[in-house]
Design a protein around this motif. Structure first.
Motif, short mmCIF file in Angstrom:
data_model
loop_
_atom_site.label_atom_id
_atom_site.label_comp_id
_atom_site.label_asym_id
_atom_site.label_seq_id
_atom_site.Cartn_x
_atom_site.Cartn_y
_atom_site.Cartn_z
N THR A 128 57.31 26.24 86.49
CA THR A 128 58.30 25.30 87.33
C THR A 128 58.67 23.89 86.64
O THR A 128 58.14 23.67 85.62
CB THR A 128 57.28 24.92 88.67
N PRO A 129 59.60 23.41 87.25
CA PRO A 129 60.01 22.00 86.60
C PRO A 129 58.67 20.99 86.50
O PRO A 129 58.90 20.42 85.51
CB PRO A 129 61.25 21.55 87.53
N ASP A 130 57.78 21.11 87.45
CA ASP A 130 56.59 20.34 87.30
C ASP A 130 55.43 20.89 86.18
O ASP A 130 54.56 20.02 86.10
CB ASP A 130 56.04 20.15 88.53
N SER A 131 55.72 21.96 85.75
CA SER A 131 54.66 22.35 84.66
C SER A 131 54.62 21.60 83.61
O SER A 131 55.58 20.89 83.01
CB SER A 131 55.00 23.82 84.26
N ALA A 132 53.51 21.63 82.66
CA ALA A 132 53.19 20.50 81.74
C ALA A 132 53.75 21.24 80.55
O ALA A 132 53.35 22.51 80.35
CB ALA A 132 51.66 20.37 81.58
N ALA A 133 54.70 20.84 79.91
CA ALA A 133 55.37 21.26 78.89
C ALA A 133 54.43 21.81 77.44
O ALA A 133 54.47 22.79 76.83
CB ALA A 133 56.27 20.29 77.88
#
Length: 171
Positions: A128-133
């Motif tokens: 998701t956009p909030d996932s840690a890269a």
């Protein structure tokens, strides 16, 4: 769209390209093949001015790329390198990074919904956009880097080993 004329590239005594000349038309897809060290990555980097030409000419839409503003050129000629590079933070921060640069300030950044749709279309299930890269696999990171480049809506996309870390379905 892109033309290379009499390009010469040398690394010390080793000549990588000697009088390389070719052109690529609009909507044309081209693959460069060769052994490791043949100069494929170097050529891609030259096409978007991440490396400078020593001899020869590279034209983009009939304009010499050395006379173009590098930021403007890289907005329309995107380069996705073989080894994905992400900054610490979330996937969102990585995808929106180009929109923070002065050269892209006038561009409308995508919404979270747009980002989620893109992630899904690149088979990044669970990302998701909030996932840690920094928790992404190399293959996932590679696709995030591709999405990041495509969000700028470039006219040309240069992909360096784009499927090297992907499974067959993702490729």
């Amino acid at each position: 769209m892109l033309a290379v004329k009499n390009l010469r590239v040398e690394f010390g005594p080793r000549v990588i390209f000697k009088d390389l000349t070719f052109s690529i038309g609009d909507k044309e897809r081209v693959a460069f093949a060769g052994h490791n060290g043949a100069g494929k990555s170097t050529l891609l980097r030259l096409l978007c001015r991440l490396e400078e030409i020593a001899s020869g000419v590279i034209l983009y839409k009939d304009a010499d790329v050395t006379a173009m503003d590098p930021a403007q050129l890289r907005r329309t000629v995107a380069y996705v390198q073989q080894t994905p590079t992400l900054i610490p933070g979330t996937v969102r921060e990585n995808l929106l990074l180009p929109f923070s640069f002065q050269a892209n300030k006038a561009l409308e950044p995508p919404t979270d919904s747009d980002l989620a749709d893109r992630l899904g279309s690149f088979l990044l299930d669970g990302v998701t956009p909030d996932s840690a890269a920094d928790k992404l696999s190399v293959g996932q990171s590679q696709r995030v880097c591709l999405i990041r480049s495509l969000l700028l809506k470039p006219e040309v996309v240069l992909l360096d080993e784009p499927t090297s870390s992907l499974d067959p379905k993702s490729a």
